[in-house]
Scaffold this motif. Structure first.
Motif, PDB file in Angstrom:
ATOM      1  N   GLY A 294       1.309   3.943  -3.208  1.00 37.88           N
ATOM      2  CA  GLY A 294       1.193   5.438  -3.048  1.00 37.88           C
ATOM      3  C   GLY A 294       2.041   6.385  -3.687  1.00 37.88           C
ATOM      4  N   ASN A 295       3.362   5.528  -3.929  1.00 33.35           N
ATOM      5  CA  ASN A 295       4.605   6.518  -4.436  1.00 33.35           C
ATOM      6  C   ASN A 295       4.604   6.634  -5.848  1.00 33.35           C
ATOM      7  OD1 ASN A 295       5.627   6.535  -2.022  1.00 33.35           O
ATOM      8  ND2 ASN A 295       6.958   4.768  -2.248  1.00 33.35           N
TER       9      ASN A 295
ATOM     10  N   TYR B 152       6.798  -2.256  -4.965  1.00 34.90           N
ATOM     11  CA  TYR B 152       5.587  -2.626  -5.238  1.00 34.90           C
ATOM     12  C   TYR B 152       5.415  -4.107  -5.904  1.00 34.90           C
ATOM     13  CZ  TYR B 152       0.903  -2.771  -7.436  1.00 34.90           C
ATOM     14  OH  TYR B 152      -0.547  -3.065  -7.808  1.00 34.90           O
TER      15      TYR B 152
ATOM     16  N   ALA C  58       0.909  -1.117   0.144  1.00 30.45           N
ATOM     17  CA  ALA C  58      -0.124   0.061   0.088  1.00 30.45           C
ATOM     18  C   ALA C  58       0.868   1.224   0.036  1.00 30.45           C
ATOM     19  CB  ALA C  58      -0.861  -0.037   1.283  1.00 30.45           C
ATOM     20  N   TRP C  59       1.897   1.176   0.848  1.00 27.67           N
ATOM     21  CA  TRP C  59       2.884   2.396   0.944  1.00 27.67           C
ATOM     22  C   TRP C  59       3.446   2.641  -0.452  1.00 27.67           C
ATOM     23  CZ3 TRP C  59       8.244   1.910   0.002  1.00 27.67           C
ATOM     24  CH2 TRP C  59       8.713   3.169   0.112  1.00 27.67           C
TER      25      TRP C  59
END
Length: 153
Positions: free
Chosen positions: A32-33, A42, A28-29
């Protein structure tokens, strides 16, 4: 499967669930990048999630269909059955001690052999003093059962 083996699988299941939660947060982090096509975190996270999910499906299926047999409750202790610890002598005068366990618990280094192994299949239902024939890739080998033991209840 022995109760110890089932507990080991349950522990691994819980650890995999915790690992999955951690990896989902990383994915998830990373999502978001920005551009996912060039985001190594990812891609690696998604690959790891697939591995974890595959293992969780395997463990769920294995635990759902496992028949847990407690060798300590074995009433007929003079014969070899699942969970028995057997010492036998080979034709080369080697004494070997093995414990017959489930497929998921087999570990030859620890002296635990699978119930489906040629040695275990040959030993099943035998008594102390019996000689049984084991079919191996090298050919048939006769082994003599020296002792049979089960865990205390």
């Amino acid at each position: 499967m022995t109760p110890v083996g089932a507990e080991r699988l349950r522990t691994e299941f819980a650890a995999q669930k915790a690992e999955r939660h951690r990896v989902v947060e990383i994915v998830a982090w990373a999502a978001g990048n920005g551009d996912r096509s060039e985001n190594a975190d990812y891609k690696e996270g998604k690959r790891r999630l697939r591995e974890i999910d595959r293992r969780l499906r395997f463990l769920t299926n294995r635990l759902a269909h496992a028949e847990i047999v407690d060798p300590a409750a074995q009433p007929q202790r003079d014969r070899v059955f699942f969970g028995a610890t057997v010492t036998y002598a080979t034709e080369r005068d080697e004494e070997i001690t093995v414990t017959i366990v489930g497929v998921d618990e087999a570990d030859m280094n620890a002296g635990k052999i699978s119930i489906g192994s040629p040695v275990a299949l040959a030993l099943l239902k035998a008594r102390t003093g019996d000689e049984v024939t084991v079919r191996t890739p090298r050919g048939a080998e006769v082994i003599e059962i020296l002792s049979i033991a089960y865990p205390d209840a």
